[in-house]
Design an enzyme around this catalytic site. Structure first.
Site, PDB file in Angstrom:
ATOM      1  N   LYS A  93     -74.123  -3.181  86.482  1.00 33.15           N
ATOM      2  CA  LYS A  93     -73.308  -4.485  86.718  1.00 33.15           C
ATOM      3  C   LYS A  93     -74.359  -5.848  86.268  1.00 33.15           C
ATOM      4  CE  LYS A  93     -71.543  -6.760  90.983  1.00 33.15           C
ATOM      5  NZ  LYS A  93     -71.638  -6.996  92.268  1.00 33.15           N
ATOM      6  N   SER A 101     -66.661  -7.285  94.153  1.00 31.79           N
ATOM      7  CA  SER A 101     -67.135  -7.839  92.888  1.00 31.79           C
ATOM      8  C   SER A 101     -67.458  -6.583  91.984  1.00 31.79           C
ATOM      9  CB  SER A 101     -68.118  -8.863  93.211  1.00 31.79           C
ATOM     10  OG  SER A 101     -69.238  -8.305  93.749  1.00 31.79           O
ATOM     11  N   SER A 133     -68.570  -5.409  98.270  1.00 33.82           N
ATOM     12  CA  SER A 133     -68.329  -5.394  96.852  1.00 33.82           C
ATOM     13  C   SER A 133     -68.818  -4.093  96.255  1.00 33.82           C
ATOM     14  CB  SER A 133     -69.258  -6.666  96.490  1.00 33.82           C
ATOM     15  OG  SER A 133     -68.623  -7.790  96.401  1.00 33.82           O
TER      16      SER A 133
END
Lengths: 95, 494
Positions: free
Chosen positions: B78, B158, B182
Site C-alpha cells: 500500500k 482505504s 480500512s
C-alpha cells in the site's frame, strides 16, 4: 451546533488551507452534515469518566541517553522543494 | 502446471520449497497479471527491476537451503508505507515525488523475511475513505461485478487497491492499514481475508500517519492461513515506535488449525442495527451456526455504547489527522506552491495538494480542537472512547473469547454512488469495524458468502487484546464452512 460561512473561513485559516468564495458554501454544508452526525454524543452520560489517553495499557519506556542517529543532512534535505547551503528555503518571514 | 497466480501464499511457499517452480517464475507470473490489469488501477507504481533482483536472490537462498519464512513470495505494498528509494505518496498530490531515504519497519520486516516487492498499490488519499475514490491516482475498480451487470464497483477503502490486487490475483498478498475499517471493509467487499491486529502489534514507524492512536498495519490475503503468515512477518517490537508492544510474536500459523471447541463466542445485540438487510442477517446467522457446529458456545452479549463509536471516531480521527497533516507545509518535502509570504505559501500549497475529503477532515479536526470547542467535542469523544473500550472489557471479563459480527452493512456499491452530497453516507460503511479501532482490539474479516447479485460478504471476528491467535483459529473454521472464494472471472485483461 453548526458553522456559518465566517466560521468556515476561520477554520480554513487555522488549518492553513486557502479557500475560494466558491468553496465556502459547499464546505459549510459538508462540515455541518458531519457536526449534525456527531451531535448525538451529547446524549451520553460522561460524568466521572476519564478521557482515554492510551488505548493499550503501556508504560512510557526510557532509553539510554545517547546519540544513536545523525549526520544525515543530505537525506533530510533530499526531498525538499527548495534548499540552500544545507538549509530549507522559505519565503522571507521577517521584514 | 497450475496457474502460479492462483496459488495461495502458503501453497507458493511449499511449491518453492519443493522446487516445483522458481521465485523468478512466480514473480514474472504476477508481473504479467499486473500488466494485464491496468484497467483496475490497483498498482500505481511497479518496481520490476527490484522485484526480479529480490526473486533472483531468493532463488539463491532457497538453493542454499537458507529460505526465510516468506522467501521468494511476491507481495504488493500500500502506498501509505514508505519504501526506500521508491516514491511513496499516500496517494496524495501533496506527496508526489516524495522518495523516502528509509524503509518502514513493517515493509523492512517483510523483506527481511524474504518477500519480493512487486510495487506500490493505490489507496484512498492519506487512507481517508471507504471506497478508494479519494486517491489522487483515481479510483480502483473492483475485480468483482454484479451478476449480469457491468457497472464498475468500488473495492472498498482505504486499502481498496490492496484488496483488489489480491482478489484479482495480481500479488499473493498485500500490506494494508486500518484506522476505522480500512483493512476489513475492503477485504469483505472483495472476498479476501484482512486482519487488523491489536494496536501496538505492528510498528507504525515509516507509515504515513493518519490518526496515530487508531492506525495499525495488517495484511490482506487470499486465506486465513496466509494472513497468519503475513502478520507474523510484519509484527514485532520496534524501538522507533514508542507505542509498539515489546512482546513476543506468536507463531500465528500454528493457531490456524486449532479449532473453536470450548470457546465462547459473543453476539453483540447492538450490532443488529435498524434496517439491516436480510442478506447480512442471514450471513451473520450462518456464521454463528458454523462456529456452534465446530464446538463453540454462542452467547448474546451487550456493547451498549456501540452506536456512539462512529460519531466519536469522526471527532478523534480528524483531530489527530489535522495535527499529523500539519507537516505538509511545502518546506520539507512534496508539493510547494509559492505565495507572497510564508503563510500564503502554506495555504496555497495545502489547497492545491490535498483533495476534498482530506481538507474536510483537517478542517473538522481543526474546529473540534479549537478554543471553546475542545471540551464539548474532543474531550467528550475521548471519554466516550473510554466507555466503548470498557464495554468490550466487561464482555471479555465475563468469559467471552471472541465476538462475531458482520464486517459491513452491505456488499460493494458502484463507483460514484455514495457520499457525493453527504459525507456521512460514506462514513456509515465503517459502522461495524470502527469500534475495534476505538478500543485498540484485533479484528479479522473473513469471507462468509455472497449476496443475491453474487458479490462477496464478510464476517468479522473481534478478539481480546493481543489474542490474534483465537481470530485465526475461528477464522479458519468460517473459511472451511463457507468455502474458499473462487477468484472473480477475469474480465479486465488488456
Amino acid at each position: 451546533m453548526s458553522v456559518d460561512q465566517q466560521t468556515v473561513r476561520r477554520i480554513a485559516k487555522l488549518a492553513r488551507i486557502a479557500v475560494t468564495d466558491d468553496d465556502v458554501p459547499h464546505l459549510q454544508g459538508e462540515l455541518n452534515a458531519i457536526l449534525a452526525f456527531v451531535e448525538q454524543l451529547g446524549e451520553v452520560d460522561v460524568d466521572g469518566v476519564e478521557p482515554m489517553t492510551s488505548v493499550t495499557p503501556m508504560a512510557m519506556r526510557m532509553r539510554e541517553d545517547a546519540v544513536t542517529d545523525g549526520q544525515k543532512t543530505a537525506d533530510i534535505l533530499a526531498n525538499a522543494p527548495a534548499t540552500e547551503d544545507n538549509f530549507f528555503l522559505v519565503p522571507k518571514v521577517v521584514e | 502446471m497450475t496457474n502460479l497466480t492462483d496459488l495461495t501464499l502458503a501453497e507458493a511457499r511449499d511449491g518453492l520449497a519443493s522446487k516445483s517452480f522458481s521465485a523468478v517464475e512466480l514473480t514474472q507470473a504476477h508481473q504479467g497479471a499486473i500488466a494485464q490489469a491496468k484497467g483496475l488501477n490497483a498498482f500505481i507504481r511497479e518496481t520490476p527491476d527490484q522485484a526480479l533482483a529480490m526473486a533472483v536472490a531468493a532463488d539463491e537462498r532457497i538453493a542454499r537451503g537458507e529460505a526465510r519464512p516468506l522467501e521468494g513470495l511476491p507481495v504488493g505494498v500500500k502506498d501509505l508505507f514508505c519504501t526506500e528509494g521508491v516514491e511513496s505518496t499516500a496517494c496524495s498530490t501533496i506527496l508526489k515525488g516524495f522518495t523516502p531515504r528509509y524503509e518502514s519497519t513493517v515493509t523492512g520486516n517483510l523483506w527481511n523475511a524474504g518477500a519480493v516487492m512487486l510495487g506500490k498499490i493505490n489507496c484512498d488519499e492519506f487512507a481517508m475513505g471507504s471506497s478508494n475514490e479519494t486517491s489522487a491516482f483515481g479510483p480502483v475498480v473492483s475485480p468483482w461485478r454484479r451478476a449480469g451487470d457491468d457497472t464498475k464497483l468500488v473495492p472498498g477503502g482505504s486499502s481498496g487497491g490492496s484488496a483488489a490486487a489480491v482478489s484479482a490475483r495480481l500479488c499473493l498478498a498485500a500490506t494494508a492499514t486500518d484506522t476505522g475499517g480500512s483493512i476489513r471493509q475492503p477485504a469483505a467487499f472483495t472476498g479476501t481475508v484482512g486482519i487488523k491486529p491489536t494496536y501496538g502489534r505492528c510498528s507504525r514507524w515509516g507509515i504515513v500517519a493518519f490518526a496515530s492512536s487508531l492506525d495499525q498495519a495488517g495484511p490482506i490475503t487470499k486465506t486465513v492461513r496466509d494472513a497468519a503468515m503475513m502478520l507474523r512477518a510484519m509484527s514485532g517490537h520496534d524501538p522507533k515506535d514508542s507505542t509498539c508492544a515489546d512482546m513476543p510474536v506468536p507463531d500465528f500459523e500454528a493457531a490456524v488449525g486449532r479449532g473453536v471447541k470450548g470457546l465462547r463466542i459473543g453476539i453483540p445485540k447492538e450490532y443488529r442495527v435498524e434496517g439491516m438487510s436480510p442478506e447480512i442477517e442471514r450471513l451473520w446467522e450462518a456464521g454463528q451456526a458454523w462456529l456452534r457446529e465446530a464446538g463453540a458456545e454462542i452467547v448474546e452479549v451487550s456493547l451498549p455504547h456501540t452506536k456512539y463509536a462512529l460519531p466519536a471516531y469522526y471527532i478523534v480521527a480528524p483531530a489527530e489527522a489535522s495535527s499529523n497533516l500539519a507537516r505538509y507545509d511545502g518546506v520539507r518535502y512534496g508539493l510547494r506552491v509559492e505565495g507572497r509570504d510564508v503563510t500564503e505559501m502554506y495555504e496555497r500549497t495545502r489547497a492545491a495538494g490535498f483533495g476534498r475529503e482530506v481538507k474536510r477532515r483537517i478542517m473538522i479536526g481543526a474546529y473540534v480542537l479549537s478554543a471553546g470547542y475542545y471540551d464539548a467535542y474532543y474531550l467528550r469523544a475521548q471519554k466516550i472512547r473510554t466507555l466503548i473500550k470498557r464495554d468490550f472489557e466487561e464482555v471479555y471479563a465475563a468469559g467471552v473469547d471472541a465476538i462475531l459480527t458482520p464486517a459491513t452493512p452491505s456488499a460493494a456499491f458502484g463507483i460514484g454512488e455514495k457520499g457525493s452530497a453527504d459525507p456521512v453516507e460514506m462514513y456509515l460503511n465503517d459502522i461495524f469495524t470502527v469500534t475495534v479501532n476505538m478500543a485498540g482490539l484485533p479484528g479479522i474479516a473473513v469471507p462468509g458468502g455472497f449476496d443475491a447479485q453474487g458479490l462477496p460478504l464478510g464476517l468479522q471476528l473481534i478478539g481480546r487484546p493481543f489474542d490474534e491467535e483465537t481470530l485465526f483459529a475461528a477464522g479458519q473454521v468460517i473459511e472451511d464452512a463457507a468455502g474458499r472464494v473462487a477468484p472473480p472471472p477475469v474480465w479486465w485483461a488488456a
